[in-house]
Design a protein around this motif. Structure first.
Motif, short mmCIF file in Angstrom:
data_model
loop_
_atom_site.label_atom_id
_atom_site.label_comp_id
_atom_site.label_asym_id
_atom_site.label_seq_id
_atom_site.Cartn_x
_atom_site.Cartn_y
_atom_site.Cartn_z
N LEU A 172 -34.65 42.62 -0.64
CA LEU A 172 -33.64 43.33 -1.43
C LEU A 172 -34.14 44.68 -1.93
CD1 LEU A 172 -30.87 43.26 -2.73
CD2 LEU A 172 -31.88 42.03 -4.64
N SER A 173 -33.44 45.73 -1.54
CA SER A 173 -33.70 47.06 -2.06
C SER A 173 -33.10 47.15 -3.46
CB SER A 173 -33.07 48.11 -1.14
OG SER A 173 -33.07 49.37 -1.76
N SER A 174 -33.86 47.67 -4.42
CA SER A 174 -33.36 47.73 -5.79
C SER A 174 -32.09 48.56 -5.90
CB SER A 174 -34.44 48.27 -6.73
OG SER A 174 -34.81 49.58 -6.33
N LYS A 175 -31.91 49.51 -5.01
CA LYS A 175 -30.70 50.35 -5.00
C LYS A 175 -29.44 49.50 -4.82
CE LYS A 175 -28.57 53.97 -2.19
NZ LYS A 175 -28.75 54.87 -1.05
N TYR A 176 -29.58 48.38 -4.11
CA TYR A 176 -28.43 47.54 -3.79
C TYR A 176 -28.40 46.22 -4.57
CZ TYR A 176 -28.07 50.74 0.14
OH TYR A 176 -27.95 51.85 0.92
N ALA A 177 -29.27 46.05 -5.53
CA ALA A 177 -29.41 44.77 -6.22
C ALA A 177 -28.09 44.27 -6.82
CB ALA A 177 -30.49 44.85 -7.30
N GLN A 178 -27.38 45.12 -7.54
CA GLN A 178 -26.14 44.67 -8.18
C GLN A 178 -25.07 44.33 -7.14
OE1 GLN A 178 -25.42 47.92 -10.92
NE2 GLN A 178 -26.14 46.66 -12.62
N ALA A 179 -25.01 45.10 -6.06
CA ALA A 179 -24.02 44.83 -5.02
C ALA A 179 -24.31 43.50 -4.32
CB ALA A 179 -23.99 45.97 -4.00
N VAL A 180 -25.57 43.26 -4.00
CA VAL A 180 -25.95 42.01 -3.34
C VAL A 180 -25.71 40.83 -4.27
CG1 VAL A 180 -27.88 40.70 -2.35
CG2 VAL A 180 -27.57 43.11 -1.76
N GLU A 181 -26.04 40.99 -5.53
CA GLU A 181 -25.77 39.93 -6.50
C GLU A 181 -24.28 39.62 -6.56
OE1 GLU A 181 -26.48 38.86 -11.23
OE2 GLU A 181 -27.03 40.84 -10.49
N TYR A 182 -23.44 40.66 -6.56
CA TYR A 182 -21.99 40.46 -6.62
C TYR A 182 -21.50 39.67 -5.40
CZ TYR A 182 -17.06 41.20 -6.02
OH TYR A 182 -15.73 40.98 -5.78
N VAL A 183 -21.84 40.10 -4.19
CA VAL A 183 -21.28 39.45 -2.99
C VAL A 183 -21.82 38.05 -2.78
CG1 VAL A 183 -20.67 41.58 -1.79
CG2 VAL A 183 -22.92 40.55 -1.38
N THR A 184 -23.07 37.80 -3.15
CA THR A 184 -23.59 36.44 -2.96
C THR A 184 -23.03 35.49 -4.00
OG1 THR A 184 -25.64 37.03 -4.12
CG2 THR A 184 -25.69 37.12 -1.72
N GLU A 185 -22.93 35.94 -5.26
CA GLU A 185 -22.38 35.07 -6.30
C GLU A 185 -20.89 34.82 -6.10
OE1 GLU A 185 -23.44 36.42 -10.22
OE2 GLU A 185 -25.55 36.02 -9.88
N ALA A 186 -20.17 35.82 -5.56
CA ALA A 186 -18.74 35.66 -5.32
C ALA A 186 -18.46 34.89 -4.03
CB ALA A 186 -18.07 37.03 -5.27
N GLY A 187 -19.50 34.60 -3.26
CA GLY A 187 -19.33 33.86 -2.02
C GLY A 187 -18.73 34.68 -0.89
N ILE A 188 -18.79 35.99 -1.00
CA ILE A 188 -18.23 36.87 0.02
C ILE A 188 -19.18 37.01 1.20
CG2 ILE A 188 -17.44 39.22 0.51
CD1 ILE A 188 -16.73 39.32 -2.56
N MET A 189 -20.44 37.15 0.92
CA MET A 189 -21.45 37.27 1.97
C MET A 189 -22.55 36.26 1.65
SD MET A 189 -21.72 41.42 2.26
CE MET A 189 -22.97 41.41 3.52
N GLY A 190 -22.56 35.18 2.36
CA GLY A 190 -23.50 34.11 2.08
C GLY A 190 -24.91 34.44 2.48
#
Length: 155
Positions: A2-20
Motif C-alpha cells: 500500500l502506497s501511503s498516497k492511496y491509503a484512504q482510497a484503498v481503505e474505503y474500497v476494501t471496507e465497502a466491499g467494492i474491491m476485495g
C-alpha cells in the motif's frame, strides 16, 4: 503493497466491499494497487457502488447494470485495460445515472460540459492526465471510487 498516497482510497474500497482483497479461503491478500484495471473491473466497481440495495451479486449482473445505464455498450469487449479517458466517460454516465435514479444533482458536474471538463471539475484528473490518457491501476480505481463517494450533491 500500500502506497501511503492511496491509503484512504484503498481503505474505503476494501471496507465497502467494492474491491476485495480476500482469497477464496478467507485469508487476506495484498491489494496489488499497481495492477492494471480492465474496463470490466472499472464498470463493475461503479455498479457495485450504486448497488445500495445489495441486489447485484455477480460481475455479470453488475455489467448488465452498467449496460442499462450506458456506462458500457451491450456485448462490448471489456477485457482491455481501462484508460483515463475511458474511465472519465464511464464516470460521466455513472453520475448521470445516479442523478436520475436518486433525483439529485452533483455539485461541480454539468451534463452540458464535455467529459474532460467534468472529469477535471470534479477533481478526477488534471487536464494533462486526461490528455495523456494513461492506463489505470487498482490504486486509480480506488481513488475514483472514493472521490465519487465524497462528491457533494443537492437533492
Amino acid at each position: 503493497d500500500l502506497s501511503s498516497k492511496y491509503a484512504q482510497a484503498v481503505e474505503y474500497v476494501t471496507e465497502a466491499g467494492i474491491m476485495g482483497a480476500v482469497a477464496a479461503d478467507g485469508t487476506n491478500l495484498l491489494f496489488k494497487g499497481t495492477d492494471k484495471v480492465t474496463e470490466q473491473a472499472f464498470a463493475a466497481a461503479l455498479a457495485e457502488m450504486a448497488d445500495t440495495a445489495d441486489k447485484l451479486d455477480t460481475t455479470a449482473e453488475r455489467i448488465v447494470w452498467a449496460e442499462t445505464y450506458g456506462l458500457v455498450k451491450k456485448d462490448a469487449d471489456l477485457s482491455g485495460i481501462c484508460t483515463v479517458q475511458g474511465a472519465a466517460k464511464m464516470v460521466a454516465k455513472y453520475l448521470e445515472a445516479l442523478e436520475e435514479i436518486n433525483d439529485i444533482e452533483f455539485d461541480k458536474y454539468d451534463d452540458d460540459d464535455s467529459v474532460k471538463d467534468n472529469a477535471v471539475s470534479i477533481g478526477m484528473v488534471t487536464a494533462k492526465t486526461y490528455d495523456n490518457n494513461r492506463q489505470l491501476t487498482r490504486y486509480d480505481l480506488a481513488s475514483v471510487c472514493r472521490l465519487i463517494a465524497n462528491l457533494k450533491y443537492d437533492d
